[in-house]
Design a protein around this motif. Structure first.
Motif, short mmCIF file in Angstrom:
data_model
loop_
_atom_site.label_atom_id
_atom_site.label_comp_id
_atom_site.label_asym_id
_atom_site.label_seq_id
_atom_site.Cartn_x
_atom_site.Cartn_y
_atom_site.Cartn_z
N GLY A 12 0.81 -1.15 -0.14
CA GLY A 12 0.26 0.02 0.06
C GLY A 12 0.94 1.31 0.11
N THR A 13 1.78 1.35 -0.75
CA THR A 13 2.76 2.38 -0.84
C THR A 13 2.93 3.13 -2.06
OG1 THR A 13 4.59 1.16 -1.50
CG2 THR A 13 4.48 1.45 1.21
N ALA A 14 2.18 2.47 -3.04
CA ALA A 14 1.89 3.09 -4.30
C ALA A 14 0.38 3.01 -4.89
CB ALA A 14 2.84 2.47 -5.39
N TYR A 15 -0.09 4.35 -5.49
CA TYR A 15 -1.33 4.12 -5.84
C TYR A 15 -1.28 4.87 -7.43
CZ TYR A 15 -2.81 2.95 -1.13
OH TYR A 15 -3.12 2.37 -0.04
N GLU A 16 -2.17 4.42 -8.31
CA GLU A 16 -2.06 5.30 -9.61
C GLU A 16 -3.66 4.99 -10.07
OE1 GLU A 16 0.49 5.36 -13.67
OE2 GLU A 16 0.80 3.72 -12.39
N GLY A 17 -3.79 5.93 -10.53
CA GLY A 17 -5.31 6.07 -11.20
C GLY A 17 -5.67 7.41 -11.60
N PHE A 18 -6.89 7.75 -11.45
CA PHE A 18 -7.49 9.38 -11.61
C PHE A 18 -8.13 9.72 -10.52
CE2 PHE A 18 -6.92 6.65 -15.50
CZ PHE A 18 -6.53 7.55 -16.51
N VAL A 19 -7.93 10.96 -10.34
CA VAL A 19 -8.81 11.80 -9.42
C VAL A 19 -9.78 12.66 -10.33
CG1 VAL A 19 -7.13 13.78 -9.40
CG2 VAL A 19 -8.74 13.58 -7.51
N THR A 20 -10.99 12.62 -9.69
CA THR A 20 -12.09 13.33 -10.62
C THR A 20 -12.88 14.40 -10.02
OG1 THR A 20 -12.99 10.93 -11.10
CG2 THR A 20 -14.39 12.73 -11.60
N ALA A 21 -12.69 15.60 -10.54
CA ALA A 21 -13.35 16.97 -10.19
C ALA A 21 -14.00 17.48 -11.38
CB ALA A 21 -12.20 17.57 -9.81
N GLN A 22 -15.22 17.91 -11.06
CA GLN A 22 -16.19 18.71 -12.05
C GLN A 22 -16.36 17.92 -13.09
OE1 GLN A 22 -15.09 22.60 -13.03
NE2 GLN A 22 -15.43 23.34 -10.81
N GLY A 23 -16.52 16.49 -13.09
CA GLY A 23 -16.83 15.45 -14.01
C GLY A 23 -15.58 15.25 -14.97
N ARG A 24 -14.42 15.80 -14.69
CA ARG A 24 -13.04 15.34 -15.45
C ARG A 24 -12.32 14.73 -14.70
NH1 ARG A 24 -11.13 21.47 -16.84
NH2 ARG A 24 -9.69 20.21 -17.99
N ASP A 25 -11.49 13.46 -15.35
CA ASP A 25 -10.72 12.79 -14.68
C ASP A 25 -9.38 13.38 -15.09
OD1 ASP A 25 -12.69 10.97 -13.69
OD2 ASP A 25 -12.60 9.88 -15.52
N PHE A 26 -8.39 13.03 -13.96
CA PHE A 26 -6.88 13.58 -14.01
C PHE A 26 -6.21 12.24 -13.61
CE2 PHE A 26 -9.63 17.32 -13.57
CZ PHE A 26 -8.96 18.26 -14.48
N HIS A 27 -5.07 12.02 -14.57
CA HIS A 27 -4.07 11.04 -14.25
C HIS A 27 -3.21 11.51 -13.10
CE1 HIS A 27 -0.59 8.38 -14.47
NE2 HIS A 27 -1.49 7.66 -14.35
N ILE A 28 -2.94 10.71 -12.02
CA ILE A 28 -2.22 10.84 -10.75
C ILE A 28 -1.39 9.44 -10.37
CG2 ILE A 28 -4.02 10.61 -9.15
CD1 ILE A 28 -2.74 12.93 -7.66
N ARG A 29 -0.39 9.74 -9.67
CA ARG A 29 0.41 8.77 -9.21
C ARG A 29 0.81 9.29 -7.70
NH1 ARG A 29 5.78 5.99 -10.36
NH2 ARG A 29 5.58 3.59 -9.92
N ILE A 30 0.64 8.29 -6.68
CA ILE A 30 1.14 8.88 -5.46
C ILE A 30 2.19 7.68 -4.76
CG2 ILE A 30 0.37 9.20 -2.95
CD1 ILE A 30 -2.18 10.25 -4.25
N LEU A 31 3.20 7.98 -4.43
CA LEU A 31 4.31 7.08 -3.83
C LEU A 31 4.52 7.40 -2.41
CD1 LEU A 31 6.86 6.76 -6.67
CD2 LEU A 31 4.87 5.14 -6.26
N LEU A 32 4.22 6.54 -1.27
CA LEU A 32 4.35 6.56 -0.06
C LEU A 32 5.77 5.93 0.41
CD1 LEU A 32 0.77 5.88 1.16
CD2 LEU A 32 1.71 8.12 0.75
N PRO A 33 6.51 6.61 1.36
CA PRO A 33 7.52 6.12 1.95
C PRO A 33 7.15 4.66 2.63
CG PRO A 33 6.89 7.99 3.31
CD PRO A 33 6.14 7.91 2.19
N VAL A 34 8.18 3.99 3.14
CA VAL A 34 7.83 2.59 3.93
C VAL A 34 7.01 2.99 5.23
CG1 VAL A 34 9.59 1.24 2.80
CG2 VAL A 34 10.29 2.68 4.77
N ASP A 35 7.48 4.18 5.74
CA ASP A 35 6.61 4.49 7.14
C ASP A 35 5.28 5.21 6.88
OD1 ASP A 35 7.49 6.74 6.15
OD2 ASP A 35 8.69 7.31 7.95
N PHE A 36 4.88 5.23 5.62
CA PHE A 36 3.76 5.86 5.22
C PHE A 36 3.37 7.18 5.70
CE2 PHE A 36 2.78 1.15 5.73
CZ PHE A 36 2.42 0.95 4.43
N GLN A 37 4.47 7.94 6.03
CA GLN A 37 4.39 9.38 6.40
C GLN A 37 3.91 10.22 5.16
OE1 GLN A 37 4.88 11.07 9.50
NE2 GLN A 37 4.87 9.13 10.23
N LEU A 38 2.71 10.70 5.03
CA LEU A 38 2.30 11.57 3.93
C LEU A 38 3.22 12.80 3.67
CD1 LEU A 38 -1.41 12.00 4.28
CD2 LEU A 38 -0.34 10.88 2.46
#
Length: 362
Positions: A21-47
């Motif tokens: 659960g340290t890597a997420y990829e996909g889309f974030v939706t706002a105002q009916g539009r999808d935007f590609h995004i990728r989030i990489l968390l460190p091993v300690d999950f500190q945001l």
């Protein structure tokens, strides 16, 4: 599991890419539009140490909001909370991007300038050339300086501006078409006073103890990691709405050093007095004196990691300490995790890895 369900509910198109659960990829939706995004968390999950990658289009839209997103990364407790904040900021950014292309009527400018003159130009910290973004400054009753950023749309004053503040709690504006910037400013001042005790408590902590993290806390930051002794610290999270109540806390350090502190806290918890300061309460409950800023330097507690020989690594400090009393060497969690993963004698159970200390081999 609850966090995964929350993320699925708020961002159904953002999916985990690994088991940890340290890597997420996909889309974030706002105002009916999808935007590609990728989030990489460190091993300690500190945001605060997370890396966010996105399309050039989304990066351009969020360009003026980077400092706000950085603040939210530091203050949000988990990924779900941050994604909710990100979607809110993205909604505001999209609306303001669209508003840039809407011609503003003369009444907009005359009304805005009139409001600023009534409010007083001495309270204005910044106005952009297009008169669409205004930053107002204020001082609370303790002399602390604060800013509120107003993003005005073309329908002002029929519709309220979006308000961005460095608060630990949401700031919602009560607005009617006949209202003006003065009404927002007065609500801002009232909100500042409602958070006075919270900032008083954290200012006392910052002034009387050695705070190891965060290094430069924002006004929205609710956590402090406070040095207690050599390689021993306590991480507290203060409730902004009830700052004088016993905060959530956990100790960092070797077991032989922190176990007595945990025992004292559990045994003396009933003695907590909301009428006295957090620092005084912790001294009484833990039966300790925090290291004095007048006598000791921060370097006395800021011991370098025993693996990378640095104190700060991507913003984090060494918070994992060897339990051997004669060793007590601290390490960055990421460094220690990578070290132990490379040892054939290490074993892993769920998200915990066990192995020998790089220093003393215990």
């Amino acid at each position: 599991m609850a966090g995964a369900r929350g993320l699925l509910r708020h961002c159904p198109l953002l999916l985990p890419q690994d088991r940890r659960g340290t890597a997420y990829e996909g889309f974030v939706t706002a105002q009916g539009r999808d935007f590609h995004i990728r989030i990489l968390l460190p091993v300690d999950f500190q945001l605060k140490n997370a890396r966010i990658e996105c399309s050039w289009h989304l990066k351009k839209i969020l360009h003026g909001y980077r400092h706000i997103l950085k603040q939210r990364l530091n203050s949000c407790p988990d990924l779900v909370s941050f994604m909710v904040e990100l979607k809110t900021v993205l909604e505001i950014a999209l609306k303001n991007t669209q508003d840039l292309h809407i011609p503003r009527p003369p009444e907009y400018y005359s009304c805005l300038v009139r409001d600023l003159e009534i409010l007083g130009w001495n309270k204005v910290a910044y106005v952009d050339t297009g008169l669409t973004t205004v930053k107002l400054k204020a001082e609370d009753s303790c002399g602390r300086q604060h800013l509120i950023t107003l993003k005005l749309n073309a329908k002002y004053p029929t519709e309220p501006p979006d308000c961005l503040v460095d608060f630990p709690v949401p700031f919602a504006v009560s607005w009617m078409p006949q209202n003006s910037l003065i009404d927002i400013y007065n609500q801002f001042l009232a909100a500042l006073e409602s958070l006075k005790e919270f900032w008083d408590a954290l200012d006392e902590i910052d002034g009387k103890t050695w705070v190891l993290e965060p290094e430069n806390p924002t006004r929205s930051a609710t956590t402090r990691r406070i040095a207690i002794g050599n390689n021993v610290s306590v991480n507290i999270e203060v409730d902004p709405r009830h700052p004088n109540m016993l905060p959530e806390c956990y100790f960092l350090g070797a077991d032989h050093a922190v176990n007595p502190l945990r025992t004292k806290l559990n045994n003396n918890m009933h003695l907590w007095d909301p009428e006295i300061s957090l620092i005084h309460n912790f001294r009484e409950l833990l039966e300790i004196d925090f290291p004095s800023r007048a006598v000791l330097e921060k370097s006395d507690f800021a011991k370098d990691c025993g693996i990378c020989y640095a104190y700060r690594l991507d913003g984090s400090t060494p918070d994992q300490v060897c339990d051997e009393p004669r060793c007590g060497q601290p390490f960055h969690q990421a460094c220690l995790y990578e070290w132990l993963q490379g040892l054939p004698t290490s074993r892993q159970s769920f998200n915990v890895i066990f192995g020998e200390c790089p220093y003393c081999n215990k």
